[in-house]
Design a protein around this motif. Structure first.
Motif, PDB file in Angstrom:
ATOM      1  N   LEU A 100       0.871  -1.171   0.000  1.00 45.17           N
ATOM      2  CA  LEU A 100       0.000   0.000   0.000  1.00 45.17           C
ATOM      3  C   LEU A 100       0.911   1.225   0.000  1.00 45.17           C
ATOM      4  CD1 LEU A 100      -2.918   1.132   0.200  1.00 45.17           C
ATOM      5  CD2 LEU A 100      -2.625   1.131   2.694  1.00 45.17           C
ATOM      6  N   GLY A 101       1.198   1.726  -1.188  1.00 40.99           N
ATOM      7  CA  GLY A 101       2.180   2.798  -1.325  1.00 40.99           C
ATOM      8  C   GLY A 101       1.541   4.141  -1.610  1.00 40.99           C
ATOM      9  N   ALA A 102       2.205   5.192  -1.170  1.00 37.74           N
ATOM     10  CA  ALA A 102       1.789   6.560  -1.489  1.00 37.74           C
ATOM     11  C   ALA A 102       2.443   6.962  -2.808  1.00 37.74           C
ATOM     12  CB  ALA A 102       2.212   7.494  -0.364  1.00 37.74           C
ATOM     13  N   MET A 103       2.382   8.252  -3.143  1.00 31.43           N
ATOM     14  CA  MET A 103       3.106   8.767  -4.304  1.00 31.43           C
ATOM     15  C   MET A 103       4.202   9.695  -3.802  1.00 31.43           C
ATOM     16  SD  MET A 103       0.136   8.947  -7.140  1.00 31.43           S
ATOM     17  CE  MET A 103      -0.464   7.348  -7.710  1.00 31.43           C
ATOM     18  N   GLY A 104       4.878   9.219  -2.808  1.00 27.87           N
ATOM     19  CA  GLY A 104       5.937   9.939  -2.110  1.00 27.87           C
ATOM     20  C   GLY A 104       6.162   9.170  -0.825  1.00 27.87           C
ATOM     21  N   ASP A 105       6.710   9.838   0.184  1.00 31.20           N
ATOM     22  CA  ASP A 105       6.939   9.160   1.465  1.00 31.20           C
ATOM     23  C   ASP A 105       5.731   9.278   2.380  1.00 31.20           C
ATOM     24  OD1 ASP A 105       9.554   7.932   1.619  1.00 31.20           O
ATOM     25  OD2 ASP A 105      10.390   9.937   1.321  1.00 31.20           O
ATOM     26  N   GLY A 106       5.596   8.315   3.256  1.00 31.38           N
ATOM     27  CA  GLY A 106       4.542   8.338   4.271  1.00 31.38           C
ATOM     28  C   GLY A 106       4.627   7.089   5.112  1.00 31.38           C
ATOM     29  N   GLY A 107       3.962   7.128   6.258  1.00 27.98           N
ATOM     30  CA  GLY A 107       3.942   5.952   7.129  1.00 27.98           C
ATOM     31  C   GLY A 107       2.845   6.115   8.158  1.00 27.98           C
ATOM     32  N   ILE A 108       2.667   5.085   8.992  1.00 30.14           N
ATOM     33  CA  ILE A 108       1.636   5.182  10.026  1.00 30.14           C
ATOM     34  C   ILE A 108       2.019   4.295  11.207  1.00 30.14           C
ATOM     35  CG2 ILE A 108       0.022   3.333   9.324  1.00 30.14           C
ATOM     36  CD1 ILE A 108      -2.190   5.656   9.460  1.00 30.14           C
ATOM     37  N   VAL A 109       1.600   4.721  12.387  1.00 28.44           N
ATOM     38  CA  VAL A 109       1.846   3.968  13.624  1.00 28.44           C
ATOM     39  C   VAL A 109       0.497   3.483  14.140  1.00 28.44           C
ATOM     40  CG1 VAL A 109       2.675   4.115  16.007  1.00 28.44           C
ATOM     41  CG2 VAL A 109       3.827   5.425  14.208  1.00 28.44           C
ATOM     42  N   THR A 110       0.402   2.200  14.497  1.00 30.93           N
ATOM     43  CA  THR A 110      -0.835   1.672  15.073  1.00 30.93           C
ATOM     44  C   THR A 110      -0.603   1.311  16.546  1.00 30.93           C
ATOM     45  OG1 THR A 110      -0.209  -0.533  14.295  1.00 30.93           O
ATOM     46  CG2 THR A 110      -1.765   0.708  12.923  1.00 30.93           C
ATOM     47  N   THR A 111      -1.654   1.407  17.339  1.00 27.10           N
ATOM     48  CA  THR A 111      -1.571   0.987  18.743  1.00 27.10           C
ATOM     49  C   THR A 111      -2.970   0.828  19.327  1.00 27.10           C
ATOM     50  OG1 THR A 111      -0.626   1.495  20.921  1.00 27.10           O
ATOM     51  CG2 THR A 111      -1.394   3.371  19.645  1.00 27.10           C
ATOM     52  N   ASN A 112      -3.051   0.047  20.398  1.00 22.32           N
ATOM     53  CA  ASN A 112      -4.301  -0.069  21.155  1.00 22.32           C
ATOM     54  C   ASN A 112      -4.218   0.702  22.463  1.00 22.32           C
ATOM     55  OD1 ASN A 112      -5.820  -1.781  19.438  1.00 22.32           O
ATOM     56  ND2 ASN A 112      -4.516  -3.495  20.044  1.00 22.32           N
ATOM     57  N   ASP A 113      -3.075   1.343  22.718  1.00 23.95           N
ATOM     58  CA  ASP A 113      -2.841   2.013  23.995  1.00 23.95           C
ATOM     59  C   ASP A 113      -3.145   3.510  23.841  1.00 23.95           C
ATOM     60  OD1 ASP A 113      -1.617   3.426  26.080  1.00 23.95           O
ATOM     61  OD2 ASP A 113      -0.071   1.901  26.361  1.00 23.95           O
ATOM     62  N   PRO A 114      -4.197   3.994  24.501  1.00 24.11           N
ATOM     63  CA  PRO A 114      -4.581   5.402  24.318  1.00 24.11           C
ATOM     64  C   PRO A 114      -3.482   6.380  24.747  1.00 24.11           C
ATOM     65  CG  PRO A 114      -6.021   4.310  25.942  1.00 24.11           C
ATOM     66  CD  PRO A 114      -5.097   3.267  25.404  1.00 24.11           C
ATOM     67  N   ALA A 115      -2.732   6.031  25.802  1.00 16.76           N
ATOM     68  CA  ALA A 115      -1.671   6.939  26.267  1.00 16.76           C
ATOM     69  C   ALA A 115      -0.550   7.026  25.234  1.00 16.76           C
ATOM     70  CB  ALA A 115      -1.131   6.463  27.604  1.00 16.76           C
ATOM     71  N   LEU A 116      -0.187   5.871  24.641  1.00 16.78           N
ATOM     72  CA  LEU A 116       0.860   5.877  23.608  1.00 16.78           C
ATOM     73  C   LEU A 116       0.373   6.609  22.355  1.00 16.78           C
ATOM     74  CD1 LEU A 116       2.529   2.324  23.690  1.00 16.78           C
ATOM     75  CD2 LEU A 116       3.606   4.550  24.178  1.00 16.78           C
ATOM     76  N   ALA A 117      -0.889   6.404  21.991  1.00 19.08           N
ATOM     77  CA  ALA A 117      -1.453   7.070  20.814  1.00 19.08           C
ATOM     78  C   ALA A 117      -1.371   8.584  20.995  1.00 19.08           C
ATOM     79  CB  ALA A 117      -2.902   6.635  20.595  1.00 19.08           C
ATOM     80  N   ASP A 118      -1.716   9.042  22.189  1.00 22.09           N
ATOM     81  CA  ASP A 118      -1.699  10.470  22.494  1.00 22.09           C
ATOM     82  C   ASP A 118      -0.268  11.020  22.421  1.00 22.09           C
ATOM     83  OD1 ASP A 118      -3.116  12.837  23.543  1.00 22.09           O
ATOM     84  OD2 ASP A 118      -1.755  12.547  25.250  1.00 22.09           O
ATOM     85  N   LYS A 119       0.689  10.226  22.922  1.00 20.22           N
ATOM     86  CA  LYS A 119       2.087  10.669  22.928  1.00 20.22           C
ATOM     87  C   LYS A 119       2.635  10.766  21.495  1.00 20.22           C
ATOM     88  CE  LYS A 119       6.093   9.841  25.849  1.00 20.22           C
ATOM     89  NZ  LYS A 119       6.753   8.845  26.704  1.00 20.22           N
TER      90      LYS A 119
END
Ligand SMILES: *Cc1c(COP(=O)(O)O)cnc(C)c1O
Length: 380
Positions: free
Chosen positions: A189-208
């Motif tokens: 699943l590629g963009a047309m340039g750079d990009g990335g994503i972080v997944t988590t189930n931890d609300p505190a980590l997501a917020d950070k």
């Protein structure tokens, strides 16, 4: 017949009108960075990856970097990872000032060997970064059990494995504390340039992670945290959002291509001859819904470099992922690793070859590739 390793033009042409709409929309709004496309993509990816949160970032490398930063990993800490991966996995560990510790791979899955991890754990070990190499989820159940026993964090480098499933049908990026994905154009699943994503189930980590993405400023210009510029462009998020609708279809094509290669190689006689061995889907437990998404189709072959040169002459694309295992990279000389420390990673670096597997590859092209490989070995 020319068979490229990847054909992005053929990949994108059928959906060009939808992509142009993304460009037009962002042009209209002039909201270039962290626009509504980013939020929309984050919701879709969280749902696709079966996690509560997803936070769009600037690249797969930055996803890994921000994950380590969010876990406060730095000088004096050790992080266990695989020596047989793209450099970024280990590079980010060194960049936060921590020590990468390499644990050898399983020779069948090419992923970190869980049974070798515990011997590498010290009082300084803080985290494990398993990699889902080539699109196959690492053996996450035993890895998570080890992490729990030793109170370690787990960051999944799922850059090559979006949509892949491991034990119990859980998706790549949903096992560990944080999952990291890349939208580099050659990923599934590629963009047309750079990009990335972080997944988590931890609300505190997501917020950070959300705060660290914008230098830790919250509210804007008030900093309790130090982050960086890890922002995702609206255009890239919009493009990935459009492409996500097609991902399952493309994955099915990759899997079909892998199946067809397997049939062709089985008929070719090259396996019995002992010159080619095929990638295998590995099951950690028999009940696992195993699901390889084939970002790469990687063989072990005899006389790899000569075969690669022959294929290049025949205008057939191939690639070596990766010719030098990370523990032997020159920049890590001071870590003191030497040849023989990770024998399976080193052997893989010498024997493996990736063939074209992209979704638009035709049966005719696959026949051509296998025929060429057969001719090469017949001529030896
Ligand atoms: C592609 C990749 C990365 C880095 O992603 P970028 O978006 O190129 O920064 C990290 N790890 C692995 C295993 C990759 O394949």
């Amino acid at each position: 017949m020319k068979v490229p390793l990847l054909d992005l033009k053929a990949h994108h042409e059928p959906i060009q009108e939808e992509i142009f709409e993304v460009f037009k929309n962002v042009f209209r709004t002039q909201y270039f960075i962290l626009g509504p496309e980013v939020k929309d993509l984050e919701e879709k990816i969280a749902s696709y990856c079966q996690t509560d949160f997803a936070i769009g970032v600037s690249s797969g490398t930055d996803a890994l970097l921000i994950a380590l930063m969010a876990l406060d990993i730095g000088p004096g800490d050790e992080v266990i990872t695989t020596p047989y991966t793209f450099f970024a996995t280990a590079g980010v560990i060194a960049r936060v000032g921590a020590l990468p510790v390499f644990v050898d791979i399983d020779p069948v899955s090419f992923n970190i060997a869980p049974e070798k991890i515990e011997a590498a754990i010290t009082p300084k070990t803080k985290a494990i970064i398993p990699v889902d190499l080539y699109g196959q989820v690492a053996d996450m159940a035993p890895i998570m059990a080890i992490a729990e026993k030793h109170h370690l964090k787990v960051i999944e480098d799922a850059a090559q494995a979006i949509g892949a499933e491991g034990q119990n049908g859980k998706r790549a990026g949903s096992f560990g504390d944080l999952g990291c994905f890349s939208f580099f154009p050659s990923k599934n699943l590629g963009a047309m340039g750079d990009g990335g994503i972080v997944t988590t189930n931890d609300p505190a980590l997501a917020d950070k992670v959300l705060k660290m993405r914008v230098h830790g400023g919250h509210p804007k210009y008030y900093h309790k945290l130090i982050g960086g510029n890890f922002r995702l462009d609206s255009i890239q998020a919009g493009v990935v959002g459009v492409k996500l609708k097609y991902l399952d279809g493309w994955t099915a094509n990759r899997q079909q291509n892998a199946k067809f290669y397997t049939e062709l190689f089985q008929k070719s006689g090259l396996i019995e001859k002992g010159v080619v061995s095929l990638p295998e889907a590995v099951y950690a437990d028999s009940g696992a819904a195993h699901y390889h998404v084939y970002n790469q189709f990687v063989l072990r072959v005899k006389d790899r470099d000569a075969l690669r040169a022959y294929l290049a002459k025949e205008e057939i694309g191939s690639e070596v992922y990766y010719p030098v295992p990370v523990h032997l990279q020159e920049c890590f000389d001071d870590l003191g690793y030497k040849e023989g420390d990770c024998p399976e990673g080193e052997r893989a670096a010498k024997e493996t070859l990736a063939l074209p597997i992209y979704p638009e590859l035709t049966d005719e092209m696959q026949n051509w590739v296998v025929d060429a490989i057969q001719s090469f070995y017949e001529s030896r």
